[in-house]
Motif scaffolding. Structure first.
Motif, PDB file in Angstrom:
ATOM      1  N   THR A   1       0.830  -1.202   0.000  1.00 50.36           N
ATOM      2  CA  THR A   1       0.000   0.000   0.000  1.00 50.36           C
ATOM      3  C   THR A   1       0.868   1.257   0.000  1.00 50.36           C
ATOM      4  O   THR A   1       0.517   2.239  -0.644  1.00 50.36           O
ATOM      5  CB  THR A   1      -0.977   0.032   1.195  1.00 50.36           C
ATOM      6  OG1 THR A   1      -0.250  -0.052   2.413  1.00 50.36           O
ATOM      7  CG2 THR A   1      -1.972  -1.100   1.114  1.00 50.36           C
TER       8      THR A   1
ATOM      9  N   ASP B   1      -5.408  -0.091 -10.497  1.00 48.86           N
ATOM     10  CA  ASP B   1      -4.861  -0.505  -9.207  1.00 48.86           C
ATOM     11  C   ASP B   1      -3.931  -1.705  -9.368  1.00 48.86           C
ATOM     12  O   ASP B   1      -2.828  -1.719  -8.830  1.00 48.86           O
ATOM     13  CB  ASP B   1      -5.987  -0.908  -8.242  1.00 48.86           C
ATOM     14  CG  ASP B   1      -6.907   0.245  -7.895  1.00 48.86           C
ATOM     15  OD1 ASP B   1      -6.443   1.402  -7.867  1.00 48.86           O
ATOM     16  OD2 ASP B   1      -8.097  -0.018  -7.654  1.00 48.86           O
ATOM     17  N   LEU B   2      -4.395  -2.717 -10.120  1.00 47.47           N
ATOM     18  CA  LEU B   2      -3.717  -4.008 -10.134  1.00 47.47           C
ATOM     19  C   LEU B   2      -3.505  -4.547 -11.539  1.00 47.47           C
ATOM     20  O   LEU B   2      -4.350  -4.352 -12.417  1.00 47.47           O
ATOM     21  CB  LEU B   2      -4.557  -5.037  -9.358  1.00 47.47           C
ATOM     22  CG  LEU B   2      -4.949  -4.653  -7.934  1.00 47.47           C
ATOM     23  CD1 LEU B   2      -6.023  -5.586  -7.406  1.00 47.47           C
ATOM     24  CD2 LEU B   2      -3.739  -4.636  -7.028  1.00 47.47           C
TER      25      LEU B   2
ATOM     26  N   LEU C   1     -11.853  -9.606  -7.466  1.00 45.66           N
ATOM     27  CA  LEU C   1     -11.223  -8.299  -7.287  1.00 45.66           C
ATOM     28  C   LEU C   1     -12.148  -7.180  -7.773  1.00 45.66           C
ATOM     29  O   LEU C   1     -12.341  -6.174  -7.087  1.00 45.66           O
ATOM     30  CB  LEU C   1      -9.885  -8.242  -8.030  1.00 45.66           C
ATOM     31  CG  LEU C   1      -8.753  -9.086  -7.449  1.00 45.66           C
ATOM     32  CD1 LEU C   1      -7.614  -9.234  -8.450  1.00 45.66           C
ATOM     33  CD2 LEU C   1      -8.255  -8.489  -6.135  1.00 45.66           C
TER      34      LEU C   1
ATOM     35  N   ALA D   1     -11.838  -3.174  -7.019  1.00 52.07           N
ATOM     36  CA  ALA D   1     -10.496  -2.891  -7.539  1.00 52.07           C
ATOM     37  C   ALA D   1     -10.548  -2.725  -9.055  1.00 52.07           C
ATOM     38  O   ALA D   1     -11.319  -3.395  -9.737  1.00 52.07           O
ATOM     39  CB  ALA D   1      -9.541  -4.029  -7.179  1.00 52.07           C
ATOM     40  N   SER D   2      -9.731  -1.825  -9.577  1.00 51.93           N
ATOM     41  CA  SER D   2      -9.565  -1.739 -11.033  1.00 51.93           C
ATOM     42  C   SER D   2      -8.390  -2.646 -11.393  1.00 51.93           C
ATOM     43  O   SER D   2      -7.322  -2.560 -10.805  1.00 51.93           O
ATOM     44  CB  SER D   2      -9.322  -0.293 -11.482  1.00 51.93           C
ATOM     45  OG  SER D   2      -8.131   0.215 -10.934  1.00 51.93           O
ATOM     46  N   VAL D   3      -8.631  -3.556 -12.349  1.00 48.82           N
ATOM     47  CA  VAL D   3      -7.678  -4.629 -12.629  1.00 48.82           C
ATOM     48  C   VAL D   3      -7.403  -4.721 -14.125  1.00 48.82           C
ATOM     49  O   VAL D   3      -8.336  -4.726 -14.933  1.00 48.82           O
ATOM     50  CB  VAL D   3      -8.241  -5.995 -12.151  1.00 48.82           C
ATOM     51  CG1 VAL D   3      -7.216  -7.112 -12.365  1.00 48.82           C
ATOM     52  CG2 VAL D   3      -8.681  -5.930 -10.701  1.00 48.82           C
TER      53      VAL D   3
ATOM     54  N   ALA E   1      -8.256  -6.131  -2.671  1.00 44.45           N
ATOM     55  CA  ALA E   1      -9.096  -5.029  -3.157  1.00 44.45           C
ATOM     56  C   ALA E   1      -9.249  -3.947  -2.090  1.00 44.45           C
ATOM     57  O   ALA E   1      -9.252  -2.751  -2.411  1.00 44.45           O
ATOM     58  CB  ALA E   1     -10.458  -5.552  -3.598  1.00 44.45           C
TER      59      ALA E   1
ATOM     60  N   ALA F   1      -6.203  -1.983  -2.181  1.00 50.52           N
ATOM     61  CA  ALA F   1      -6.208  -1.154  -3.395  1.00 50.52           C
ATOM     62  C   ALA F   1      -7.167   0.026  -3.243  1.00 50.52           C
ATOM     63  O   ALA F   1      -6.889   1.134  -3.716  1.00 50.52           O
ATOM     64  CB  ALA F   1      -6.593  -1.989  -4.614  1.00 50.52           C
ATOM     65  N   ALA F   2      -8.289  -0.184  -2.549  1.00 50.83           N
ATOM     66  CA  ALA F   2      -9.258   0.900  -2.344  1.00 50.83           C
ATOM     67  C   ALA F   2      -8.691   2.008  -1.482  1.00 50.83           C
ATOM     68  O   ALA F   2      -9.136   3.157  -1.566  1.00 50.83           O
ATOM     69  CB  ALA F   2     -10.538   0.344  -1.725  1.00 50.83           C
TER      70      ALA F   2
END
Length: 165
Positions: free
Chosen positions: A15, A30-31, A51, A56-58, A156, A159-160
């Motif tokens: 993080t 994010d990922l 995710l 999460a944006s993946v 996630a 990531a948030a």
């Protein structure tokens, strides 16, 4: 979301590094989901779905490779435009690394970025260490200890927590 102390030791550095990346490049995903080709319709797709369901944006090749595009070039863009790499470590991924496939190339980039979290699924850290000691040296999460959905929720949630800009 609650983490065990071991899991928090895994997630906290991720993080912090991801936070730096988010501030420098707010338009990034994010990922980046690194996985074996053989897992794309199974565990990798499941992890991607979990995710996404957790916000999460993946970047995931099965969703982000346009038809007719140069696969390696699109993967390169995905790596560049993602804050953190999640490596889904399965028996198929271990074989792909040994065969020096595309996943092995993605892994090399992620390891050099110091923005990588292994997610072990159906393998142990000893199995991983036999194939990639460098990846095994990174703290990660293991579906042996909790479900793939729970692992995805933890990733996630971390990531948030990334700042939007």
């Amino acid at each position: 979301m609650s983490y065990t102390s071991t899991e928090w030791l895994t997630v906290e550095p991720f993080t912090k590094e991801a936070s730096k990346q988010a501030q420098a490049h707010p338009d990034r995903r994010d990922l980046f989901l690194c996985h074996a080709w053989d897992d794309r319709q199974g565990s990798a797709k499941d992890l991607y779905s979990f995710l996404k369901a957790n916000g999460a944006s993946v970047w995931f090749s099965e969703e982000d490779l346009p038809l007719g595009s140069l696969m390696i070039r699109e993967i390169d863009k995905g790596l560049r435009n993602s804050r953190v790499g999640i490596v889904l470590v399965t028996p198929a991924l271990l074989k792909s690394i040994e065969a020096e496939g595309v996943a092995e190339k993605e892994l090399a980039v992620l390891l050099s970025s110091r923005r990588v979290v292994p997610v072990l699924h159906g393998v142990s850290f000893d199995d991983l260490n036999d194939v990639s000691p460098m990846l095994a040296s990174h703290a990660g999460l293991n579906t042996k200890d909790s479900s793939l959905n729970d692992v995805a929720a933890k990733v996630a949630a971390a990531a948030a927590a990334l700042p939007a800009d």
